[in-house]
Scaffold this active site. Sequence first.
Site, PDB file in Angstrom:
ATOM      1  N   HIS A 282      21.572  34.568  71.149  1.00 59.07           N
ATOM      2  CA  HIS A 282      21.196  36.112  71.001  1.00 59.07           C
ATOM      3  C   HIS A 282      21.457  37.111  71.416  1.00 59.07           C
ATOM      4  O   HIS A 282      20.708  37.993  71.715  1.00 59.07           O
ATOM      5  CB  HIS A 282      19.487  35.686  70.844  1.00 59.07           C
ATOM      6  CG  HIS A 282      18.918  34.764  69.955  1.00 59.07           C
ATOM      7  ND1 HIS A 282      17.670  34.505  69.728  1.00 59.07           N
ATOM      8  CD2 HIS A 282      19.809  34.016  68.955  1.00 59.07           C
ATOM      9  CE1 HIS A 282      17.343  33.622  68.686  1.00 59.07           C
ATOM     10  NE2 HIS A 282      18.712  33.356  68.279  1.00 59.07           N
ATOM     11  N   GLY A 283      22.405  37.046  72.282  1.00 53.19           N
ATOM     12  CA  GLY A 283      23.086  38.170  73.097  1.00 53.19           C
ATOM     13  C   GLY A 283      22.442  38.491  74.387  1.00 53.19           C
ATOM     14  O   GLY A 283      21.703  37.482  75.131  1.00 53.19           O
TER      15      GLY A 283
END
Length: 558
Positions: A282-283
């Site tokens: 998710h970064g």
Amino acid sequence: MIITKRATIYTLVLIITLFALSCYEANAGPIKTRSKPIGGPDIHAGQDVERDHHVLLPGEKIHNVMDFGAVPDGETDSTQAFMDAWAATRESTVKSRFLVPPGRFLIGEMFLNGPCKFNGPIVMQIDGTVLASTDISEYMNEHWLRIEDHFDLKITGVGTFDGQGHSSWKIVEDCDKKTQGSCVKNPANLYFSNVTNVIVHGVKSVNPKGSHIFVTSSANFRITNVQITAPENSPNTDGIHISHSDNVIVSKTFIGTGDDCIGMIQGSSNIVVEDVTCGPGHGISIGSLGKEEGEAEVKGVHVRNSRLVRTTNGLRIKAWPGHKFPGAASDVFFSNITMEDVRNAIIIDQEYLCPKDCTKQPSLVKIKNVHFINIRGTTTSATPVNMKCSKLNPCEGIIFRDINFQFGNTLKKLTIPQLNSSCINVKPIFEGIQIPPPCLDLPLMPKLPTVPVRLPLPVPVPVPTKPNLPTVPAKLPALKKSTLPKAGTTLKMIKTSVATKLRAPKKPTPQVPTKSKLPSVHVALKKAPKKLKLQNSKVKKGGQKAKNMRNIRKKRQH
């Protein structure tokens, strides 16, 4: 005697009451934020933290877990052997090393507490694979291996911490979506608390039940050359989770997992993320913020020279709406970041986990002085830059410099509109290249209630009649070739030809009898029988005459 007893009882009651009031006053007032540890000087600053820690120091004593009864078969419970080996390392008054040799060792929940008696660096050398018990009921806390109260600790080696979390992912509790009641998180592989001057180098973390590495209430912490992996669909398996910590450096690390590759929440300060590859996941995120009371500010975050590949989000700051708790994030710098097929490349979301038409109260979190510098790559979204700030606390000092995104390979064959950006309750500053084009501040407008309106009935309007105009033939007659003058004809010749035609007599036009002159059908039918009788009589007379002539000829022949 009775009076004395009563006086004694009243005195005791008064003392207890005064004590209770003093305790109440001491606990009353504003709630203090959780303080971060004072890390002191960074003893590893300027040193080569990636050097080979396998080399034994002079006089260093080794505590091998197999010497304390650990079995490297991956099935026998070796928890007690690990605890005994660690106790020997902690109580040693000379340089010591905790060693896990090659092999597969199964252990349950453990506390690797300090401080150690030896006033110097302690090394944990992991060359084998340490396996977590798969029975989730054996874990009473939010960790598998808890490392606490240490100063100058090194965890190194080529080994692996395997959380064996596949079965536990089916019963994981999403604490982000749970707004009421307590929430029990699945245990993290490595949980660091109240440690200072720590180096984690070279080891691997795979398939945790919860987070891979959790760092809280710590300082002067370095993570380098670490590999972190879990399936893309593994829930809440954050790669590196940081809170209430100062001077944390993550470098030369690969992270591919099912949640944030790196998450920095309240109390994180002076964080450096450099040369990190993230994906899937998710970064790299700051937050979520504003969920708990008394949150400390996130400040001084530098993410640079890193790469994100096929992640859900790229660079994100997230805060909760509808909560009464304030928070803050400031002095954040994202620079020299490349992305490949990232969905939400740059996002500030102060309506975290709120539906599209969010009706909750605006977030109380303040976000300011955030820089996005030289961010480039490909995206799978038509809106790679999306900022949704709080109406109550608009974002301030948001700077974009040299942003360049293109559609990724997965979208090249589709017909997609031009890339765009979105800004709500923020007025960014744009410099240099801007692809997508800079966005404008579009404050959220409140929804007005719809009121039914009764319209009047339509009034008939008379339509004017069209005047009788002369009809024009739809097709004009074509000119005959004979009427056109031939090439070389002079004006004099044309005049002579016209005069000759004018002097020539006109041909009489044949008269067509009108309907009145034509005999009617009824009259013709009346006259027809008389004509037929005359014709029949003539035929009969001619036939008799011929018969007579034939008879005369026959008589002469006889």
